[in-house]
Design a protein around this motif. Structure first.
Motif, mmCIF file in Angstrom:
data_model
loop_
_atom_site.group_PDB
_atom_site.id
_atom_site.type_symbol
_atom_site.label_atom_id
_atom_site.label_comp_id
_atom_site.label_asym_id
_atom_site.label_seq_id
_atom_site.Cartn_x
_atom_site.Cartn_y
_atom_site.Cartn_z
ATOM 1 N N GLY A 130 -23.153 21.073 58.957
ATOM 2 C CA GLY A 130 -24.098 21.163 57.851
ATOM 3 C C GLY A 130 -25.467 20.750 58.354
ATOM 4 N N SER A 131 -26.524 21.127 57.640
ATOM 5 C CA SER A 131 -27.868 20.743 58.086
ATOM 6 C C SER A 131 -28.151 19.284 57.747
ATOM 7 C CB SER A 131 -28.904 21.682 57.480
ATOM 8 O OG SER A 131 -28.781 21.754 56.085
ATOM 9 N N THR A 132 -27.339 18.699 56.850
ATOM 10 C CA THR A 132 -27.474 17.262 56.562
ATOM 11 C C THR A 132 -27.309 16.453 57.845
ATOM 12 O OG1 THR A 132 -26.590 17.580 54.347
ATOM 13 C CG2 THR A 132 -26.512 15.354 55.202
ATOM 14 N N PHE A 143 -35.755 16.345 48.815
ATOM 15 C CA PHE A 143 -34.334 16.155 49.124
ATOM 16 C C PHE A 143 -34.029 14.694 49.438
ATOM 17 C CE2 PHE A 143 -30.194 17.400 49.714
ATOM 18 C CZ PHE A 143 -29.727 17.408 51.001
ATOM 19 N N TYR A 153 -33.669 12.800 53.006
ATOM 20 C CA TYR A 153 -34.779 12.459 53.902
ATOM 21 C C TYR A 153 -35.021 10.936 53.968
ATOM 22 C CZ TYR A 153 -35.836 17.476 53.280
ATOM 23 O OH TYR A 153 -35.753 18.856 53.203
ATOM 24 N N ALA A 210 -39.208 20.718 52.715
ATOM 25 C CA ALA A 210 -38.162 21.610 52.202
ATOM 26 C C ALA A 210 -38.857 22.833 51.614
ATOM 27 C CB ALA A 210 -37.338 20.901 51.137
ATOM 28 N N ASN A 236 -35.977 21.408 47.204
ATOM 29 C CA ASN A 236 -34.905 20.925 46.317
ATOM 30 C C ASN A 236 -35.347 19.560 45.817
ATOM 31 O OD1 ASN A 236 -32.581 20.150 45.043
ATOM 32 N ND2 ASN A 236 -31.424 19.812 46.912
ATOM 33 N N ASP A 265 -37.197 22.538 56.532
ATOM 34 C CA ASP A 265 -35.860 22.666 55.941
ATOM 35 C C ASP A 265 -35.788 23.905 55.067
ATOM 36 O OD1 ASP A 265 -33.693 20.279 54.165
ATOM 37 O OD2 ASP A 265 -33.461 22.429 54.650
ATOM 38 N N ALA A 297 -33.018 25.447 53.803
ATOM 39 C CA ALA A 297 -31.620 25.574 53.342
ATOM 40 C C ALA A 297 -31.462 26.738 52.356
ATOM 41 C CB ALA A 297 -31.186 24.269 52.670
ATOM 42 N N TYR A 298 -32.564 27.080 51.632
ATOM 43 C CA TYR A 298 -32.509 28.145 50.620
ATOM 44 C C TYR A 298 -33.282 29.383 51.092
ATOM 45 C CZ TYR A 298 -30.697 24.209 48.146
ATOM 46 O OH TYR A 298 -29.934 23.116 47.811
ATOM 47 N N THR A 303 -28.576 26.743 56.820
ATOM 48 C CA THR A 303 -27.193 26.340 56.523
ATOM 49 C C THR A 303 -26.351 27.530 56.080
ATOM 50 O OG1 THR A 303 -25.803 24.864 55.192
ATOM 51 C CG2 THR A 303 -27.765 25.780 54.110
ATOM 52 N N SER A 312 -24.004 26.843 53.910
ATOM 53 C CA SER A 312 -23.416 26.248 52.692
ATOM 54 C C SER A 312 -23.754 26.985 51.419
ATOM 55 C CB SER A 312 -23.901 24.798 52.550
ATOM 56 O OG SER A 312 -23.378 23.990 53.585
ATOM 57 N N LYS A 313 -24.868 27.704 51.409
ATOM 58 C CA LYS A 313 -25.377 28.255 50.149
ATOM 59 C C LYS A 313 -25.099 29.756 50.036
ATOM 60 C CE LYS A 313 -27.126 24.085 49.648
ATOM 61 N NZ LYS A 313 -26.587 23.105 48.694
ATOM 62 N N ARG A 346 -18.779 22.981 56.433
ATOM 63 C CA ARG A 346 -19.784 22.142 57.088
ATOM 64 C C ARG A 346 -20.355 22.798 58.354
ATOM 65 N NH1 ARG A 346 -22.001 20.950 54.246
ATOM 66 N NH2 ARG A 346 -23.045 19.072 54.980
#
Ligand SMILES: Cc1ncc(COP(=O)(O)O)c(C=O)c1O
Length: 376
Positions: A93-95, A119, A122, A162, A166, A193, A195-196, A229, A231-232, A240
């Motif tokens: 995951g990017s986390t 987010f 961070y 981000a 988010n 980031d 992620a989306y 990621t 994940s989405k 993950r």
């Protein structure tokens, strides 16, 4: 003080626990009603079917350790993004990549900068590395890059951006990001980031907007690590798998600190297969764009002013305590994300864009949960 408080550093003892979105089972046990979860920006259509097949096949080989270098996936991603394979790192995951970045670049006496209402991982990874976290106010519910620049000093090593953000869903156009990076001091790395990315790029293409120059920054070896990621958009949150793209030298340092065998064989196989699942991907993108418009119209009709979103969720200022409202929504079978606490928006909620029936259920639940309440 407990027995271990003596030996655990203060900056770790001071960390708040991460509060995830409420799991469906927990809410169903609490309220005894069938729940719909629109609280963690997950894909409402489930995982990519091609990925499920690949995971099932890979499960038959889990007696062997995975390739800790993730060579197959890195090479495939390098081809896809037209960058070099040694500019890519694959993480759980990017986390996890955010944590690696913080542990590689930060420490006591150093700081990282980002925005309020962004987010919540961070500040967590920054403080876990013993560094100072600086957050600046937003401008129009979005990142204020001028304020971020002003907050940077000689001890700054990392800036988290981000894009889309988010939980507000706002987006920074590519030209503005270019200008920000052009005035970035040498001692700072930007964690960009995305992620989306998939949702924003799909909408940007439809609207003729220039959203992201991320791949170009990587090709030019700028001081930027781009986070993506599976994940989405690909619906693989539980597998993950995330990745970063950036300067080969810095990616090399991150790879040194990355735990061995971090990502599993089935996870790599699933991600590789999901990259070929255009049917699942396009269905998810089309639904998101259409349902985002539908949800916005319904909310505006109810008197809300949802923030314009470039992602798969909506930020709604409700005018009342968001934890209380989200409990009433749970009583109506709907899980959303209250943005009080670490998110820093006590009266706002974030709702993920689901499948059409889920979104209708949300609007009905919101009407029920706010019946008689003064609209904002
Ligand atoms: C802005 C942002 N970055 C990163 C992540 C982490 O995603 P993952 O660890 O599942 O890749 C999320 C998840 O919600 C997010 O919203």
């Amino acid at each position: 003080m407990g027995k271990f408080a003596e030996i655990v550093p203060e900056h770790v003892r001071a960390l708040p626990a991460y509060v995830p979105g409420k799991p469906i089972q927990q809410a169903e046990a609490e309220y005894g009603v069938k729940m719909t979860k629109l609280g963690s920006n997950e894909n409402p259509f489930g995982p990519s079917p091609l990925a499920v097949k690949a995971v099932e096949a890979a499960a038959r080989g889990v007696n062997f350790y995975p390739d800790t270098e993730m060579t197959a996936l890195r090479e495939r991603l390098a081809l896809h993004h037209k960058v070099a394979a040694n500019q890519i790192i694959v993480t759980a995951g990017s986390t996890t990549l955010l944590d690696l970045l913080a542990r590689t670049l930060l420490g006591p006496g150093l700081n990282a900068v980002s925005s309020e209402r962004s987010f919540i991982i961070y500040p967590l990874v920054t403080r876990a590395a013993g560094a100072e976290y600086r957050q600046v106010p937003m401008r129009n519910d979005g990142f204020d890059l001028d304020a971020i620049s002003d907050a940077i000093d000689g001890d700054t090593r990392l800036v988290y951006i981000a894009n889309p953000n988010n939980p507000t869903g706002t987006m920074i156009p590519a030209a503005e990001m270019d200008r920000f990076l052009n005035r970035l001091p040498e001692n700072v790395v930007v964690a960009l980031d995305e992620a989306y990315y998939d949702y924003a790029q799909w909408m940007a293409r439809e609207r003729g907007v220039d959203y992201s120059h991320a791949e170009q920054y990587v090709r030019e070896e700028r001081s930027v690590v781009v986070l993506r990621t599976f994940s989405k958009a690909h619906g693989l949150a539980a597998l993950r798998v995330g990745y970063g793209m950036g300067p080969a030298e810095l990616i090399g340092y991150l790879a040194r600190i990355k735990p061995a065998f971090l990502v599993s064989g089935p996870a790599e196989a699933g991600a590789l297969a999901a990259m070929d699942d255009h049917t699942h991907y396009e269905k998810s993108m089309r639904n998101n764009t259409q349902q985002l418009e539908w949800m916005k119209r319904e909310l505006i009709e109810m008197g809300y002013t949802p923030v314009e979103s470039w992602a798969n969720f909506l930020y709604i200022e409700t005018g009342e305590d968001s934890s209380t409202l989200s409990r009433r929504l749970e009583m109506n079978g709907m899980i959303v994300r209250p943005l009080s606490g670490s998110w820093g928006a006590r009266t706002a909620i974030r709702v993920t864009i689901g499948a059409p029936a889920e979104n209708r259920k949300f609007i009905d639940a919101l009407k029920n949960a706010t019946k008689g309440a003064a609209v904002r």
